[in-house]
Design an enzyme around this catalytic site. Structure first.
Site, PDB file in Angstrom:
ATOM      1  N   LEU A  25       2.889 -32.538  -3.627  1.00  0.00           N
ATOM      2  CA  LEU A  25       1.919 -33.553  -3.574  1.00  0.00           C
ATOM      3  C   LEU A  25       1.510 -34.273  -4.919  1.00  0.00           C
ATOM      4  CD1 LEU A  25      -0.675 -31.247  -1.528  1.00  0.00           C
ATOM      5  CD2 LEU A  25       0.582 -33.349  -0.729  1.00  0.00           C
ATOM      6  N   ARG A  26       2.461 -34.387  -5.894  1.00  0.00           N
ATOM      7  CA  ARG A  26       2.183 -35.067  -7.188  1.00  0.00           C
ATOM      8  C   ARG A  26       2.447 -36.477  -6.944  1.00  0.00           C
ATOM      9  NH1 ARG A  26       5.561 -31.289 -10.194  1.00  0.00           N
ATOM     10  NH2 ARG A  26       4.230 -29.882 -11.276  1.00  0.00           N
ATOM     11  N   GLY A  27       3.055 -36.920  -6.004  1.00  0.00           N
ATOM     12  CA  GLY A  27       3.096 -38.424  -5.753  1.00  0.00           C
ATOM     13  C   GLY A  27       1.975 -39.035  -4.961  1.00  0.00           C
TER      14      GLY A  27
END
Length: 374
Positions: A305-307
């Site tokens: 979920l970093r993006g």
């Protein structure tokens, strides 16, 4: 954060243990950020990270001699001076507990009046051959055992607290050291442990890495940890190349006159950054837009979920930079490639540029006309 003019040469006599002259000389010779021609992608990514360091830093990949180091030095010089506790090795903030070393925090809690000075934002250059001890700091075990005190010798991460840590040729750096840097950048703290003795200090900095793709890429799991990824190429247009050469020549021949020419623009941008930092907490992003950002990440098969998180943060920072409190579709379009292109799974047989791929999916999900990358 102080809004003192960054180009101001005058400084308080005696600050920083009599090293004012050194800072004055260094500061006068830095090429101004607002004079840099082109490389908009790199400049935008750097500005957004300064406004919100939690974006997680910038990886700049590009050809040799494209002004990567010049731009980063110019950014550090542009930033306003900050209040720091005098003679503190961690550049501790006199007011924010998250940016204080342990001893400063204890003194603040005890109500001790601490001397405060104003200091330029530090830019630390990490040498390629640096050891882990040089980066993280060391504990003098002998002194700790014989005198019963935590004898800590601060490293580069301590010096970089509240500043910029620049790693040139990061793709040639030992993977373990890159890991250490990324961990500190993400957590905001550096912990050193030796023989059961542990020392922790704040290490909140903007991590900027640069490299030349010809010399090899970073491993995908390390690349993913950088918030943004800017690609820069040598300027092809002859007229622009001439402009860049002439500017550099003019600066080298008479730095004070060249700086004077750009002083008003420098001060205006500095004020813009300060106001953006203050405005950031009030910037909102509509729920529907957040869903669409996640849909783009999902359709691009971005791992984790970093993006999603970084795209949301970067879009908010851009809105703050431009004086708005609500994120628009255009804000997202301008940052999404920078936030996602390095997170796509590489297919060796695919010839489509990853930036183009991100923009294509963005246009489909958001229902807007596809635009060519700037």
């Amino acid at each position: 954060m102080s809004t003192k003019k960054s180009r101001q040469v005058k400084s308080t006599p005696g600050t920083e243990n009599g090293r004012v002259t050194h800072h004055t000389v260094r500061r006068r010779s830095v090429f101004p950020f607002t004079a840099i021609v082109g490389q908009e992608e790199m400049k935008l990514a750097l500005l957004l990270n300064v406004i919100d360091p939690k974006i997680g830093g910038v990886m700049i990949m590009g050809d040799r001699g494209t002004g990567k180091t010049t731009t980063i030095r110019a950014l550090a010089d542009l930033l306003p001076e900050i209040d720091v506790v005098a003679d503190d090795p961690f550049n501790s903030s006199p007011s924010d507990p998250d940016l204080m070393g342990d001893s400063v925090r204890q003194q603040v809690e005890q109500g001790v009046e601490l001397p405060v000075i104003q200091k330029k934002v530090t830019m630390v250059d990490l040498p390629l051959g640096a050891t882990e001890d040089r980066v993280c700091g060391t504990i003098d075990i002998e002194k700790a055992l014989s005198e019963g005190v935590k004898a800590f010798e601060p490293g580069l991460l301590a010096k970089a607290n509240r500043g910029i840590l620049y790693v040139d040729e990061v793709n040639l750096l030992d993977d373990h050291l890159v890991d250490v840097l990324l961990d500190s950048a993400a957590s905001g703290w550096n912990t050193v442990e030796r023989e059961g003795i542990s020392v922790r200090h704040p290490a909140r900095f903007v991590l900027v890495g640069s490299g030349n793709p010809e010399e090899g890429e970073l491993r995908p799991q390390l690349l993913d940890r950088f918030g943004m990824h800017a690609e820069i190429r040598t300027v092809k247009e002859p007229a622009l190349r001439v402009q860049i050469v002439e500017q550099r020549t003019e600066f080298d021949q008479n730095p004070p006159a060249f700086l004077e020419k750009y002083q008003a623009q420098q001060e205006a941008l500095q004020q813009q950054i300060v106001k953006a930092q203050e405005r950031l907490k009030d910037v909102t992003i509509n729920y529907d837009l957040r869903v669409k950002i996640s849909q783009v990440c999902s359709e691009l098969n971005v791992d984790g979920l970093r993006g999603d998180i970084v795209t949301n943060r970067a879009a908010r920072a851009l809105a703050a930079l431009e004086g708005r409190t609500e994120v628009t579709v255009e804000d997202i379009r301008r940052v999404i490639t920078l936030c996602l292109r390095h997170r796509l799974r590489k297919d060796p047989l695919e010839s489509i540029d990853s930036g183009y791929k991100v923009q294509k999916v963005f246009a489909e999900v958001f229902g807007v006309q596809e635009q060519k990358e700037e």
